[in-house]
Enzyme design. Structure first.
Site, PDB file in Angstrom:
ATOM      1  N   ARG A 236      -9.972  28.195  11.382  1.00 18.97           N
ATOM      2  CA  ARG A 236     -10.479  27.952  12.748  1.00 18.97           C
ATOM      3  C   ARG A 236     -11.969  28.277  12.874  1.00 18.97           C
ATOM      4  NH1 ARG A 236      -6.615  27.614  17.082  1.00 18.97           N
ATOM      5  NH2 ARG A 236      -4.835  26.567  16.173  1.00 18.97           N
TER       6      ARG A 236
ATOM      7  N   ARG B  43     -13.794  27.633  19.682  1.00 21.17           N
ATOM      8  CA  ARG B  43     -14.286  28.151  20.964  1.00 21.17           C
ATOM      9  C   ARG B  43     -15.156  29.391  20.892  1.00 21.17           C
ATOM     10  NH1 ARG B  43      -8.517  28.122  23.509  1.00 21.17           N
ATOM     11  NH2 ARG B  43      -8.241  28.614  21.331  1.00 21.17           N
TER      12      ARG B  43
ATOM     13  N   ARG C  65     -17.419  20.189  23.300  1.00 18.33           N
ATOM     14  CA  ARG C  65     -16.064  20.032  23.813  1.00 18.33           C
ATOM     15  C   ARG C  65     -16.117  19.576  25.266  1.00 18.33           C
ATOM     16  NH1 ARG C  65     -11.560  20.347  25.838  1.00 18.33           N
ATOM     17  NH2 ARG C  65      -9.939  21.877  25.417  1.00 18.33           N
TER      18      ARG C  65
ATOM     19  N   ASP D  72      -6.171  18.697  14.341  1.00 22.51           N
ATOM     20  CA  ASP D  72      -5.108  19.656  14.658  1.00 22.51           C
ATOM     21  C   ASP D  72      -3.830  19.220  13.959  1.00 22.51           C
ATOM     22  OD1 ASP D  72      -4.621  22.058  16.499  1.00 22.51           O
ATOM     23  OD2 ASP D  72      -2.884  20.802  16.887  1.00 22.51           O
TER      24      ASP D  72
ATOM     25  N   TYR E 109       7.041  22.706  16.875  1.00 22.22           N
ATOM     26  CA  TYR E 109       6.377  22.265  18.104  1.00 22.22           C
ATOM     27  C   TYR E 109       7.043  21.005  18.669  1.00 22.22           C
ATOM     28  CZ  TYR E 109       2.622  25.606  17.242  1.00 22.22           C
ATOM     29  OH  TYR E 109       1.898  26.761  17.051  1.00 22.22           O
TER      30      TYR E 109
HETATM   31  C1  LIG Z   1      -0.168  26.190  14.676  1.00 21.17           C
HETATM   32  C2  LIG Z   1      -1.447  25.395  14.527  1.00 21.17           C
HETATM   33  C3  LIG Z   1      -2.013  24.518  15.510  1.00 21.17           C
HETATM   34  N1  LIG Z   1      -3.169  23.991  14.949  1.00 21.17           N
HETATM   35  C4  LIG Z   1      -3.384  24.505  13.699  1.00 21.17           C
HETATM   36  C5  LIG Z   1      -2.301  25.355  13.403  1.00 21.17           C
HETATM   37  C6  LIG Z   1      -2.072  26.062  12.071  1.00 21.17           C
HETATM   38  C7  LIG Z   1      -2.878  27.294  11.929  1.00 21.17           C
HETATM   39  C8  LIG Z   1      -2.508  28.397  12.858  1.00 21.17           C
HETATM   40  O1  LIG Z   1      -1.392  28.932  12.750  1.00 21.17           O
HETATM   41  O2  LIG Z   1      -3.369  28.741  13.694  1.00 21.17           O
HETATM   42  C9  LIG Z   1      -4.462  24.185  12.757  1.00 21.17           C
HETATM   43  C10 LIG Z   1      -5.800  23.851  13.274  1.00 21.17           C
HETATM   44  N2  LIG Z   1      -6.215  23.682  14.575  1.00 21.17           N
HETATM   45  C11 LIG Z   1      -7.543  23.388  14.611  1.00 21.17           C
HETATM   46  C12 LIG Z   1      -8.009  23.298  13.274  1.00 21.17           C
HETATM   47  C13 LIG Z   1      -9.417  22.814  12.965  1.00 21.17           C
HETATM   48  C14 LIG Z   1     -10.195  23.278  11.888  1.00 21.17           C
HETATM   49  C15 LIG Z   1     -10.616  24.730  11.868  1.00 21.17           C
HETATM   50  O3  LIG Z   1      -9.839  25.557  11.315  1.00 21.17           O
HETATM   51  O4  LIG Z   1     -11.738  25.049  12.297  1.00 21.17           O
HETATM   52  C16 LIG Z   1      -6.935  23.628  12.432  1.00 21.17           C
HETATM   53  C17 LIG Z   1      -6.895  23.737  10.920  1.00 21.17           C
HETATM   54  C18 LIG Z   1      -8.369  23.164  15.803  1.00 21.17           C
HETATM   55  C19 LIG Z   1      -7.907  23.575  17.131  1.00 21.17           C
HETATM   56  N3  LIG Z   1      -6.638  23.515  17.645  1.00 21.17           N
HETATM   57  C20 LIG Z   1      -6.638  23.936  18.950  1.00 21.17           C
HETATM   58  C21 LIG Z   1      -7.984  24.285  19.304  1.00 21.17           C
HETATM   59  C22 LIG Z   1      -8.448  24.741  20.675  1.00 21.17           C
HETATM   60  C23 LIG Z   1      -8.611  23.527  21.518  1.00 21.17           C
HETATM   61  C24 LIG Z   1      -9.680  23.678  22.561  1.00 21.17           C
HETATM   62  O5  LIG Z   1     -10.864  23.542  22.227  1.00 21.17           O
HETATM   63  O6  LIG Z   1      -9.302  23.889  23.711  1.00 21.17           O
HETATM   64  C25 LIG Z   1      -8.774  24.059  18.172  1.00 21.17           C
HETATM   65  C26 LIG Z   1     -10.257  24.223  18.048  1.00 21.17           C
HETATM   66  C27 LIG Z   1      -5.461  23.977  19.879  1.00 21.17           C
HETATM   67  C28 LIG Z   1      -4.155  24.398  19.308  1.00 21.17           C
HETATM   68  N4  LIG Z   1      -3.547  23.824  18.237  1.00 21.17           N
HETATM   69  C29 LIG Z   1      -2.368  24.492  17.961  1.00 21.17           C
HETATM   70  C30 LIG Z   1      -2.196  25.490  18.934  1.00 21.17           C
HETATM   71  C31 LIG Z   1      -1.034  26.455  19.006  1.00 21.17           C
HETATM   72  C32 LIG Z   1      -3.308  25.425  19.791  1.00 21.17           C
HETATM   73  C33 LIG Z   1      -3.529  26.235  21.037  1.00 21.17           C
HETATM   74  C34 LIG Z   1      -4.027  27.579  20.752  1.00 21.17           C
HETATM   75  C35 LIG Z   1      -5.528  27.584  20.626  1.00 21.17           C
HETATM   76  O7  LIG Z   1      -6.151  26.998  21.512  1.00 21.17           O
HETATM   77  O8  LIG Z   1      -6.039  28.179  19.677  1.00 21.17           O
HETATM   78  C36 LIG Z   1      -1.444  24.166  16.851  1.00 21.17           C
END
Ligand SMILES: Cc1c2[nH]c(c1CCC(=O)O)Cc1[nH]c(c(CCC(=O)O)c1C)Cc1[nH]c(c(CCC(=O)O)c1C)Cc1[nH]c(c(C)c1CCC(=O)O)C2
Length: 347
Positions: A26, A30, A39, A76, A155
């Site tokens: 990640r 944010r 964003r 994602d 999910y």
């Molecule tokens: C379970 C999972 C998800 N997504 C992901 C996982 C596996 C890793 C982990 O366990 O954290 C993987 C993921 N999600 C995102 C990336 C991008 C690349 C990176 O790592 O920088 C990667 C590799 C961007 C993202 N994915 C998400 C955001 C936030 C979105 C925003 O900008 O509002 C980002 C940058 C949203 C997301 N996506 C997911 C959730 C549960 C959420 C909400 C929680 C949160 O906001 O952190 C599902």
């Protein structure tokens, strides 16, 4: 740069590169003001993931600040269910919300023939990042990724995150035929998606199995290890040499078995894994990645320095990629990530 010379790819191929290459789960997101600004321009998160110029820019942002050895595609894991036609939105403060798939009718509405078309813009982002890295960060390698079938199914069945995925785990016991069909659909979709990323320039591929550790051992073998191994076999047929990273979060003592049976060259350790245990129990030919606590990067200062140095000391001499044990959290001060990068570079 010749890909064989990139530090991250050397470490993923089993070489004990020192100081170790690093990137952070990640790393785009944010906690970075420049991300929040883009964003806001893009509108919602799904639009950002489907906007190749902006998504490529967001992928490169952390490398400009901190010089990571790896760029992870900005997308994602839930873009696969979205590409199969499942309703998905990201609600502010709530995380992802999906139309749950809990019966044969909902399963029948998923349409794998849509996948290729719907992932096209994400694949274009991969090409753009690949070109961007060649121009501005030639030593960094591009990491593509997908969720593992079990975690994505969690999910898809639950319709949201934030809990223990009770519906998904019950479906695995109560209707293993339907759950198995969903997992097989995801295996095929994930292979197609990851190979498309590799064709567009991804140099390593990571499978995120964030919820694998919710399963007891026999279920873990059936729903995490077996489908992940099927993905690895299919990818290996086409791309015998591409480095593969598996992240079976919370696998605990099943980590070595996961590494051996899935067939990945690198396993990522979660925050709770004792790195010394992993060094002793995961065969030395397998690269380890991880596992600094994301919360210590929020705290920063001496605590972060001490934890990072202890991790480096545990890993010295071992093929290793420095990373976190889970994703960076939004309250992380960017300066702390800069300080961490300097500590890692000292080795
Ligand atoms: C379970 C999972 C998800 N997504 C992901 C996982 C596996 C890793 C982990 O366990 O954290 C993987 C993921 N999600 C995102 C990336 C991008 C690349 C990176 O790592 O920088 C990667 C590799 C961007 C993202 N994915 C998400 C955001 C936030 C979105 C925003 O900008 O509002 C980002 C940058 C949203 C997301 N996506 C997911 C959730 C549960 C959420 C909400 C929680 C949160 O906001 O952190 C599902």
């Amino acid at each position: 740069m010749d890909p064989v010379q990139k530090p991250l790819l050397r470490a993923l191929a089993g070489e004990a590169v020192w100081p170790p290459p690093f990137w952070l789960m990640r790393q785009a997101g944010r906690y970075l003001p420049e991300y929040r600004q883009l964003r806001a321009q893009a509108g919602d998160f799904i639009s950002l993931c489907n906007n190749p110029p902006l998504a490529a820019e967001v992928t490169l942002q952390p490398l400009r600040r901190f010089g990571m050895d790896g760029a992870i595609l900005f997308s994602d894991i839930l873009m696969v269910p979205w590409a199969l036609g499942q309703g998905l939105r990201y609600a502010e403060g709530e995380g992802p919300l999906l139309e749950p798939v809990r019966d044969a009718e909902a399963f029948a509405r998923l349409d794998p023939s849509m996948l290729r078309g719907k992932i096209a813009s994400i694949i274009e982002t991969v090409s753009r990042v690949s070109a961007g890295l060649a121009a501005e960060a030639p030593k960094a390698a591009l990491i593509g990724f997908a969720g593992s079938p079990f975690t994505v199914a969690c999910y898809m069945v639950e319709g949201k995150g934030g809990g223990e995925f009770a519906h998904a785990r019950r479906m695995a016991y109560g209707d293993p035929v339907l759950f198995g069909k969903l997992i097989r659909l995801l295996v095929d979709a994930t292979v197609e998606y990851l190979l498309a990323q590799a064709d567009a320039g991804a140099e390593a591929l990571m499978l995120f199995d964030s919820w694998a550790g919710l399963l007891p051992p026999n279920q873990f073998r059936r729903w995490s290890i077996e489908p992940s191994a099927a993905i690895v076999r299919a990818i290996r047929k086409v791309r015998p040499d591409i480095p593969l990273i598996g992240f079976p979060r919370l696998a605990g003592p099943l980590l070595p078995e996961y590494a051996a049976r899935v067939g990945v060259g690198t396993v990522a350790m979660d925050t709770g894994m004792d790195p010394r245990w992993a060094v002793a129990n995961v065969p030395p030919g397998i690269t380890l990645q991880g596992n600094l606590d994301p919360q210590v990067v929020v705290a920063g200062g001496e605590a972060m320095e001490a934890e990072a140095r202890a991790l480096l000391a545990a890993m010295r001499g071992r093929p290793f990629v420095f990373n976190l044990g889970h994703g960076i959290v939004p309250p992380t001060p960017p300066e702390h990530v800069g300080a961490l990068a300097r500590i890692i570079r000292m080795g």
